[in-house]
Motif scaffolding. Structure first.
Motif, PDB file in Angstrom:
ATOM      1  N   GLU A  82       0.228  -1.394   0.715  1.00  0.00           N
ATOM      2  CA  GLU A  82       0.242  -2.331  -0.594  1.00  0.00           C
ATOM      3  C   GLU A  82       1.701  -1.960  -1.051  1.00  0.00           C
TER       4      GLU A  82
ATOM      5  N   SER B 231      -4.964   7.858  -4.194  1.00  0.00           N
ATOM      6  CA  SER B 231      -4.654   7.393  -3.210  1.00  0.00           C
ATOM      7  C   SER B 231      -3.372   8.004  -2.356  1.00  0.00           C
TER       8      SER B 231
ATOM      9  N   ASN C 238      -3.930   2.766   2.566  1.00  0.00           N
ATOM     10  CA  ASN C 238      -5.083   2.574   2.343  1.00  0.00           C
ATOM     11  C   ASN C 238      -5.699   2.775   3.440  1.00  0.00           C
ATOM     12  N   TYR C 239      -6.929   3.540   3.515  1.00  0.00           N
ATOM     13  CA  TYR C 239      -7.557   4.116   4.664  1.00  0.00           C
ATOM     14  C   TYR C 239      -9.033   3.830   4.726  1.00  0.00           C
TER      15      TYR C 239
ATOM     16  N   TRP D  67      -6.231   4.058   9.345  1.00  0.00           N
ATOM     17  CA  TRP D  67      -5.436   3.254   8.512  1.00  0.00           C
ATOM     18  C   TRP D  67      -5.738   1.599   8.384  1.00  0.00           C
TER      19      TRP D  67
END
Length: 193
Positions: A142, A117, A131-132, A138
């Motif tokens: 987190e 990640s 996160n993608y 995008w």
């Protein structure tokens, strides 16, 4: 606060260091990317926000702050990655972003074993896991603040930095090697860091 606002706040307020691991072969496209992919000889005029970002990068050393990254790449360079190397990183590195590249034929040939990640580490205390979507959009972040979990990300950071080479050295190999650069870059000890 939105994820974008949270990330901007972390980038604005970190005290000593911000560092990022990037591991995707594309991110969101913008006018710069589209111009590069069209074959334009030079980038379009930069946006006000990007010019401000470069200005902030140049000011960081006097403030005792550093920013850096490793982009982990596998296989042939995608058109997006060529854009990022030629137009994006060249500008940010010149302004003070400490950019390194880790390029291998496959994820199995990296210290990660599989695609990791993307994440930021701020002041060795807060991690923002990025996160993608598959298309590079995008989706959000987190935040990780628990000390043991942050230590795991810091260990990944140290391994990535150990195996990566500086952007300038990478670009020299890329521009002067008539063969697939991953063949040479899989032996980083042969390249000046």
């Amino acid at each position: 606060m939105t994820d974008a606002a949270t990330l901007q706040e972390l980038l604005r307020t970190f005290q000593r260091s911000a560092w990022r691991l990037e591991a995707r072969d594309r991110y969101q496209a913008d006018d710069q990317v589209r111009a590069y992919l069209r074959g334009d000889p030079t980038p379009p005029p930069m946006t006000h926000s990007f010019a401000k970002y470069l200005e902030n990068l140049r000011a960081m050393p006097a403030q005792g702050r550093t920013i850096g990254r490793v982009h982990a790449i596998v296989g042939p360079l995608s058109p997006y990655l060529r854009y990022e190397l030629e137009w994006g990183y060249s500008l940010t590195a010149e302004a003070g972003d400490d950019v390194h590249i880790l390029h291998r034929p496959r994820w199995e040939d990296t210290l990660f074993g599989a695609q990791p990640s993307d994440f930021w580490i701020f002041d060795d205390a807060v991690v923002a896991v990025m996160n993608y979507a598959d298309n590079g959009d995008w989706l959000g972040l987190e935040l990780v603040r628990e000390a043991d979990a942050v230590a795991e990300y810091r260990a990944i950071q140290q391994l990535a930095l150990r195996d990566a080479i500086a952007l300038r050295a990478y670009l020299t190999v890329l521009r002067t090697t008539p063969i697939d650069p991953t063949a040479l870059l899989s032996r980083p000890e042969t390249i000046a860091r």
